[in-house]
Design an enzyme around this catalytic site. Structure first.
Site, mmCIF file in Angstrom:
data_model
loop_
_atom_site.group_PDB
_atom_site.id
_atom_site.type_symbol
_atom_site.label_atom_id
_atom_site.label_comp_id
_atom_site.label_asym_id
_atom_site.label_seq_id
_atom_site.Cartn_x
_atom_site.Cartn_y
_atom_site.Cartn_z
ATOM 1 N N LYS A 180 -4.044 -7.074 -4.184
ATOM 2 C CA LYS A 180 -4.181 -6.177 -3.034
ATOM 3 C C LYS A 180 -3.216 -6.515 -1.852
ATOM 4 O O LYS A 180 -3.195 -7.742 -1.615
ATOM 5 C CB LYS A 180 -5.350 -6.259 -2.673
ATOM 6 C CG LYS A 180 -6.009 -4.817 -1.435
ATOM 7 C CD LYS A 180 -7.490 -4.968 -1.188
ATOM 8 C CE LYS A 180 -7.689 -3.868 -0.397
ATOM 9 N NZ LYS A 180 -9.266 -3.548 -0.145
ATOM 10 N N SER A 218 -10.929 1.029 -0.741
ATOM 11 C CA SER A 218 -9.907 0.903 -0.334
ATOM 12 C C SER A 218 -9.016 0.195 -1.232
ATOM 13 O O SER A 218 -7.609 0.348 -1.133
ATOM 14 C CB SER A 218 -9.701 0.142 1.179
ATOM 15 O OG SER A 218 -10.085 -1.389 0.682
ATOM 16 N N SER A 269 -15.337 -1.198 -1.086
ATOM 17 C CA SER A 269 -13.791 -1.144 -1.652
ATOM 18 C C SER A 269 -13.356 -1.394 -3.024
ATOM 19 O O SER A 269 -12.117 -1.435 -3.225
ATOM 20 C CB SER A 269 -13.210 -1.667 -0.385
ATOM 21 O OG SER A 269 -12.949 -0.765 0.724
#
Lengths: 485, 84
Positions: free
Chosen positions: A76, A151, A175
């Site tokens: 990420k 997310s 997330s």
């Protein structure tokens, strides 16, 4: 080996160890997949040259004693990576190149893995659909009109599409678990303090926690083992002996007590989710676990509490983005204050600005007691609900999300409806507990749904074991048509 | 309570974010719906509850006050938008 990339991480590691495949061949196979999957928009940055070099280096001098020997991994874009652009999905950081490496990614590299690229995410990890990213929304491989969750949406999309053998995300309110649930993959939010926060772009520091996203529970235990551990540089890192989750993984769950909280049955929840929950209960019962009805009475207040605590911490954390020392700077404004205001207005997207304003308001003079202090008190009650329940049970089983993946654009005009997505995941962050989302079935449209196992603090091994047993008996298999290539 | 446009402009000023006049209406609407949602907490009596300030049962560690890093001025300045 043509199908190497649809294997699990543990299978890939075996193949590298036994020299059935070289690290270079493996890396080339992922690069090819990534180049064919641009439509998914899962990557912000790729580091192919560096990855190929690392793969060759490994093949020349293989060290198979490590947990992640010779494996390329995409992560990420919230983890700072040395000399590689790190954006947090934001315009305000779109030219930021860290001079240091986050502890968690460093741990992965120290265990033999190397970087393949940086994955798209909601801006500053604020979102549940990956639609708030400055770099555009990510597509769910399950269907071209669906969000991948958020997310960590680039992470879930890349993993499900075979663009990385495993990945890591961060979870402040769901997330990791919600995108895992939306893509039929496994996601773990560890106990607060188990994985270092050092070098992760901060959102809400009392809630943020990094964790693995993988294809199987075994893979999840390998990744957790590699990334976790005490770090002096994180003041809330827990100082304890490192555990060997993968070696200790076992599927005997006989006699374990599983709590079923009545508050997790919400209005308008699709029938399939209820049915899936029943199926999950039956699987665990058939394996010898004992089901116990429990009550977590303050569950409904978790989301309102979260939407005070998280924005408050975010408004403080994001005060550093002022256009002076690093990041984007606006060219407009006649004095310093106007430069700040224009930089932040142009650099942040709408959702981030909304949350900064909420946070600033709830912390402002005259409102602090009514909002922030109130939320801290309710957070205490939410934690106490879990503490009380865990005196009589080993783990809790709930659905991961109140729906399957929704359509792109479906919830962007109504922030509260977007927030409600995290109704089952947020309480765990407020209480600092570990929770594992497991793919468990499909809804009537054929979209994946997940179940969540919540454990006591630092009881990751137990929920991984339950998950491992569940996975073996559930029979779920992700079957994704590669429509994008 | 409800937030009016003036209040929102004031909070934006505090947060050092300039708000486009054309967007104030929709921002006001969104923030009010969020605060309506948040204010469910007022249903609960929390008079006797201690606020939770940390979920860890440990106090923050202290360390020796000595420099463990430094001499990286050039590295740090690399990311500044403008320098002399």
């Amino acid at each position: 080996m043509s199908n190497i990339t649809n294997q699990s991480l543990s299978e890939i590691l075996e193949n590298i160890k036994s020299k059935k495949i070289s690290s270079l061949e493996l890396t080339q196979a992922y690069i090819k997949n990534i180049e064919n999957a641009k439509k998914l928009n899962a990557f912000v940055t790729t580091t192919f040259d560096q990855a190929l070099e690392n793969a060759k280096k490994f093949d020349n001098k293989p060290n198979n004693e490590q947990l992640l020997s010779g494996v390329p991994l995409a992560v990420k874009d919230l983890f700072c990576t040395e000399n590689i652009k790190t954006t947090a999905g934001s315009n305000i950081l779109n030219n930021f190149v860290p001079s240091y490496e986050s502890t968690v990614t460093k741990n992965l590299w120290n265990n033999g893995a190397f970087l393949l690229g940086k994955l798209n995410c909601d801006e500053f990890a604020m979102g549940s659909s990956n639609e708030t990213s400055f770099f555009g929304n990510v597509i769910n491989p399950i269907g071209d009109h669906l969000v991948p969750g958020g997310s960590s949406g680039g992470s879930s999309s890349a993993l499900a599409a075979d663009l990385t053998p495993a990945t890591i995300g961060t979870d402040t309110g769901g997330s990791i678990r919600q995108p895992a649930s939306f893509t039929g993959t496994v996601g773990l939010k560890p106990t607060y303090g188990l994985c270092s926060r050092w070098g992760i772009v901060a959102f809400a520091s009392s809630l943020d926690q990094a964790g693995p996203m993988t294809k199987t529970v075994n893979d999840c235990s390998i990744m957790l083992e590699a990334m976790s551990g005490f770090d002096e540089k994180d003041s809330t890192s827990i100082n304890k002996k490192k555990e060997t989750y993968s070696k200790n993984l076992k599927d005997n769950i006989k006699g374990l007590k599983i709590g079923i909280p009545k508050e997790y049955r919400v209005d308008n929840m699709p029938k399939e989710i209820d049915e899936l929950w029943e199926k999950g209960k039956k699987i665990l019962k058939d394996l010898g676990a004992q089901l116990i009805d429990i009550s977590l009475p303050h569950t409904k207040y978790a989301l309102p509490t979260y939407y005070i605590v998280a924005p408050a911490e975010a408004s403080s954390n994001l005060a550093r983005y002022d256009g002076v020392r690093y990041g984007y700077r606006s060219q407009k404004g006649k004095d310093l204050i106007e430069m700040y205001e224009n930089t932040r207005s142009e650099g942040f997207g709408d959702e981030v600005k909304r949350r900064i304003l909420i946070g600033t308001y709830v912390l402002s003079s005259g409102y602090y007691d009514a909002y922030y202090l109130k939320a801290q008190k309710v957070r205490q009650l939410i934690k106490k609900d879990f503490d009380d329940s865990f005196t009589k049970i080993d783990a809790i089983l709930t659905p991961s999300t109140p729906s399957s993946a929704f359509k792109i654009g479906e919830k962007t005009n109504d922030p509260v409806s977007m927030y409600l997505n995290d109704i089952f995941t947020v309480p765990v962050n407020l209480a600092g507990l570990p929770a594992l989302s497991l793919p468990a079935g499909l809804d009537k449209q054929g979209y994946p749904l997940g179940l969540q196992l919540i454990g006591k603090a630092l009881d990751e091994q137990k929920i991984l074991n339950i998950g491992y047993a569940f996975e073996k008996n559930c029979g779920y298999k992700n079957e994704i048509k590669k429509w994008w290539s | 309570m409800s937030l009016d446009k003036e209040k929102i402009k004031h909070v934006a000023k505090l947060a050092r974010i300039s708000v486009d006049e054309a967007k104030v209406d929709s921002l006001t609407k969104d923030l009010n719906s969020i605060f309506k949602f948040i204010e469910q907490l007022n249903e609960l009596n929390t008079d006797k509850v201690e606020p939770l300030t940390s979920i860890l049962n440990q106090s923050l560690r202290s360390r020796k006050d000595e420099i463990s890093d430094g001499k990286i001025r050039e590295k740090i300045l690399k990311n500044s938008p403008k320098k002399k």
